[in-house]
Design a protein around this motif. Structure first.
Motif, PDB file in Angstrom:
ATOM      1  N   TYR A  40       0.841  -1.189   0.000  1.00 57.76           N
ATOM      2  CA  TYR A  40       0.000   0.000   0.000  1.00 57.76           C
ATOM      3  C   TYR A  40       0.883   1.248   0.000  1.00 57.76           C
ATOM      4  N   LEU A  41       0.678   2.099  -0.988  1.00 62.57           N
ATOM      5  CA  LEU A  41       1.514   3.287  -1.147  1.00 62.57           C
ATOM      6  C   LEU A  41       0.783   4.582  -0.811  1.00 62.57           C
ATOM      7  N   GLY A  42      -0.521   4.581  -0.931  1.00 57.31           N
ATOM      8  CA  GLY A  42      -1.313   5.785  -0.688  1.00 57.31           C
ATOM      9  C   GLY A  42      -2.680   5.601  -1.311  1.00 57.31           C
ATOM     10  N   CYS A  43      -3.363   6.718  -1.554  1.00 56.38           N
ATOM     11  CA  CYS A  43      -4.686   6.605  -2.165  1.00 56.38           C
ATOM     12  C   CYS A  43      -5.068   7.902  -2.856  1.00 56.38           C
ATOM     13  N   MET A  44      -6.071   7.802  -3.699  1.00 58.79           N
ATOM     14  CA  MET A  44      -6.682   8.968  -4.311  1.00 58.79           C
ATOM     15  C   MET A  44      -8.061   9.148  -3.688  1.00 58.79           C
ATOM     16  N   LEU A  45      -8.312  10.372  -3.242  1.00 61.02           N
ATOM     17  CA  LEU A  45      -9.554  10.699  -2.567  1.00 61.02           C
ATOM     18  C   LEU A  45     -10.344  11.677  -3.410  1.00 61.02           C
ATOM     19  N   CYS A  46     -11.627  11.479  -3.454  1.00 55.38           N
ATOM     20  CA  CYS A  46     -12.464  12.476  -4.108  1.00 55.38           C
ATOM     21  C   CYS A  46     -13.867  12.454  -3.490  1.00 55.38           C
ATOM     22  N   GLY A  47     -14.616  13.437  -3.786  1.00 50.92           N
ATOM     23  CA  GLY A  47     -15.955  13.533  -3.215  1.00 50.92           C
ATOM     24  C   GLY A  47     -16.264  14.944  -2.756  1.00 50.92           C
ATOM     25  N   GLN A  48     -16.310  15.113  -1.384  1.00 49.38           N
ATOM     26  CA  GLN A  48     -16.717  16.380  -0.786  1.00 49.38           C
ATOM     27  C   GLN A  48     -18.102  16.788  -1.293  1.00 49.38           C
ATOM     28  N   VAL A  49     -18.968  15.810  -1.273  1.00 51.17           N
ATOM     29  CA  VAL A  49     -20.325  16.043  -1.772  1.00 51.17           C
ATOM     30  C   VAL A  49     -21.350  15.590  -0.723  1.00 51.17           C
ATOM     31  N   LEU A  50     -22.575  15.978  -0.952  1.00 53.94           N
ATOM     32  CA  LEU A  50     -23.707  15.453  -0.202  1.00 53.94           C
ATOM     33  C   LEU A  50     -24.490  14.540  -1.133  1.00 53.94           C
ATOM     34  N   LEU A  51     -24.934  13.423  -0.604  1.00 56.11           N
ATOM     35  CA  LEU A  51     -25.718  12.512  -1.418  1.00 56.11           C
ATOM     36  C   LEU A  51     -27.108  13.094  -1.650  1.00 56.11           C
ATOM     37  N   GLU A  78     -20.056  31.380   8.342  1.00 59.36           N
ATOM     38  CA  GLU A  78     -19.178  31.044   7.209  1.00 59.36           C
ATOM     39  C   GLU A  78     -19.324  29.562   6.829  1.00 59.36           C
ATOM     40  N   LEU A  79     -19.494  28.718   7.831  1.00 57.58           N
ATOM     41  CA  LEU A  79     -19.694  27.302   7.567  1.00 57.58           C
ATOM     42  C   LEU A  79     -21.017  27.073   6.828  1.00 57.58           C
ATOM     43  N   GLU A  80     -22.072  27.791   7.266  1.00 57.46           N
ATOM     44  CA  GLU A  80     -23.366  27.662   6.606  1.00 57.46           C
ATOM     45  C   GLU A  80     -23.287  28.103   5.148  1.00 57.46           C
ATOM     46  N   TYR A  81     -22.616  29.219   4.924  1.00 54.72           N
ATOM     47  CA  TYR A  81     -22.493  29.743   3.556  1.00 54.72           C
ATOM     48  C   TYR A  81     -21.742  28.740   2.671  1.00 54.72           C
ATOM     49  N   ALA A  82     -20.644  28.206   3.220  1.00 51.80           N
ATOM     50  CA  ALA A  82     -19.847  27.262   2.440  1.00 51.80           C
ATOM     51  C   ALA A  82     -20.621  25.975   2.175  1.00 51.80           C
ATOM     52  N   LEU A  83     -21.392  25.519   3.176  1.00 49.47           N
ATOM     53  CA  LEU A  83     -22.141  24.285   3.013  1.00 49.47           C
ATOM     54  C   LEU A  83     -23.209  24.410   1.926  1.00 49.47           C
ATOM     55  N   ASN A  84     -23.759  25.606   1.797  1.00 47.14           N
ATOM     56  CA  ASN A  84     -24.788  25.825   0.778  1.00 47.14           C
ATOM     57  C   ASN A  84     -24.246  25.680  -0.640  1.00 47.14           C
ATOM     58  N   HIS A  85     -22.902  25.753  -0.776  1.00 47.86           N
ATOM     59  CA  HIS A  85     -22.276  25.617  -2.099  1.00 47.86           C
ATOM     60  C   HIS A  85     -21.747  24.197  -2.356  1.00 47.86           C
ATOM     61  N   ILE A  86     -21.972  23.305  -1.394  1.00 47.66           N
ATOM     62  CA  ILE A  86     -21.530  21.917  -1.576  1.00 47.66           C
ATOM     63  C   ILE A  86     -22.355  21.254  -2.679  1.00 47.66           C
ATOM     64  N   LYS A  87     -21.677  20.520  -3.535  1.00 53.05           N
ATOM     65  CA  LYS A  87     -22.356  19.829  -4.634  1.00 53.05           C
ATOM     66  C   LYS A  87     -23.034  18.573  -4.117  1.00 53.05           C
ATOM     67  N   THR A  88     -24.032  18.134  -4.825  1.00 47.76           N
ATOM     68  CA  THR A  88     -24.703  16.880  -4.508  1.00 47.76           C
ATOM     69  C   THR A  88     -24.450  15.867  -5.621  1.00 47.76           C
ATOM     70  N   SER A  89     -24.499  14.608  -5.268  1.00 48.84           N
ATOM     71  CA  SER A  89     -24.222  13.562  -6.241  1.00 48.84           C
ATOM     72  C   SER A  89     -25.019  12.319  -5.891  1.00 48.84           C
TER      73      SER A  89
END
Length: 403
Positions: A105-116, A140-151
């Motif tokens: 195991y060398l590492g990993c690739m991470l992706c996402g940061q979305v809401l289902l 600031e957290l609320e504002y940023a969360l409102n811009h979270i993508k969904t998938s």
């Protein structure tokens, strides 16, 4: 590669190329992406990171939690040996594809940061708790969360499978590059060692030339100084001086065949005086051969062998013939022939194969020549020996035409 464990992920992959491909992947899937090592440390810059995650990581505690979360996700995917989808410490959905090569195991690739899209109420994210624990303004957290993508979940599954194939392909390419580099280094070291060995070998070969010729010649000169006139003695001294100067000056060089023949003529002159009427010689080298090159001091050991082992034991006078001609448009051939005592086929085979130590002194002339020609010409030369008892011995040397 048996030593893969000693490498870190950033030493294996081409980070610049990976960054470019990672950016394209993130743009194509609309997912935030980053590649981390097995400790969770990024080896690429984040691609398309969300404002929410950027804000979380601006906090020291938040950055540590993100790093630990990435490491845990990578470890879980490594243990399962497949991509996984999980909820990060902040409540967003991420996916992780392990980078595993040769079960390491060398590492990993991470992706996402979305809401289902299945969780429309954003219940997985506790903004109040995050604000308190990370010391970040809740607005600031609320504002940023409102811009979270969904998938959709199925889209993440497809992305995870693709990411897994992609990440491991990159790692294997990196491993291949390292293996190639190590092989190249090993090859260079091997070639360097072989060259040093050859240099040592050629110096050893040069130091092995039978010294009895020199001592016997000096004895002959000393005796003749008492018995003969000074002119012959001077000629012998001059000839010997020229031979020694030639051997020292050109010991590691290729010389023109004409230069080698000049030295051979001096050598034969000395031997003819030493043995008086014991032998004669015929030296005929074609004019077209003379400008080609041969390793210095190649012919003398063969002629010395002919005299010592062929003519010296012979009852009555003998003769040595040395001829040279062009054999083809690529090869020259030099023939050294004596009408001495010759040898049996069994004895000849023992000399050629160099398997009988008791015959080592008798075969050293051939061995010296073979080693010198092999050093300079590789496999492009050949030596052939014919011998008949009580008739004589002939040595044929074929060499490439080299200027």
């Amino acid at each position: 590669m048996d030593n893969l464990n000693q490498y870190k992920l950033h030493e294996i992959i081409d980070a610049h190329s990976l960054q470019h491909i990672q950016d394209r992947f993130s743009k194509m899937t609309n997912l935030s992406t980053v590649t981390v090592d097995k400790l969770g440390n990024p080896v690429t810059a984040p691609s398309n990171f969300s404002k929410f995650c950027t804000l979380i990581r601006s906090s020291k505690v938040g950055y540590e939690r993100c790093t630990n979360c990435d490491a845990e996700g990578g470890l879980k995917s490594m243990l399962l040996k497949k991509p996984i989808i999980y909820t990060c410490h902040a409540g967003l959905t991420d996916l992780c594809a392990p980078i595993v090569v040769n079960d390491i195991y060398l590492g990993c690739m991470l992706c996402g940061q979305v809401l289902l899209k299945e969780n429309k109420d954003k219940s997985t994210v506790d903004l109040k708790k995050l604000s308190m624990e990370l010391d970040l303004p809740i607005k600031e957290l609320e504002y940023a969360l409102n811009h979270i993508k969904t998938s959709k979940y199925n889209k993440l599954i497809d992305a995870a499978d693709f990411l897994s194939l992609f990440s491991n392909l990159i790692a294997k390419m990196g491993i291949a590059n390292i293996s190639h580099a190590e092989l190249l280094k090993e090859t260079k070291e091997k070639m360097k060692f072989q060259q040093l060995a050859k240099d040592a070998q050629i110096k050893s070969i040069q130091s092995q030339i039978n010294p009895h010729f020199l001592f016997n010649t000096l004895n002959t000169i000393s005796g003749m100084a008492l018995m003969e006139n000074c002119d012959i003695t001077a000629d012998l001294i001059y000839a010997l001086s020229d031979i020694l100067r030639y051997s020292i000056k050109n010991s590691e060089d290729m010389v023109k065949i004409s230069t080698e023949i000049d030295s051979i003529e001096k050598y034969l002159f000395i031997q003819s005086v030493r043995y008086s009427d014991k032998f004669s010689y015929d030296l005929k080298i074609s004019e077209e051969v003379l400008n080609y090159k041969i390793p210095a001091m190649t012919l003398q050991p063969l002629i010395e062998n002919a005299i010592i082992h062929g003519l010296e034991p012979k009852n009555g006078p003998g003769k040595i013939t040395i001829h040279g001609n062009i054999a083809s448009d690529k090869l020259a051939i030099i023939k050294i022939e004596d009408n001495g005592v010759g040898m049996t086929s069994d004895k000849l085979n023992m000399i050629i194969n160099n398997i009988n130590s008791s015959n080592k002194l008798e075969s050293i002339g051939i061995k010296l020549v073979q080693d010198r020609l092999l050093y300079y010409f590789g496999s492009e030369f050949s030596i052939k020996i014919n011998s008949i008892p009580y008739v004589g011995t002939t040595v044929y040397i074929k060499i490439p035409l080299t200027y």
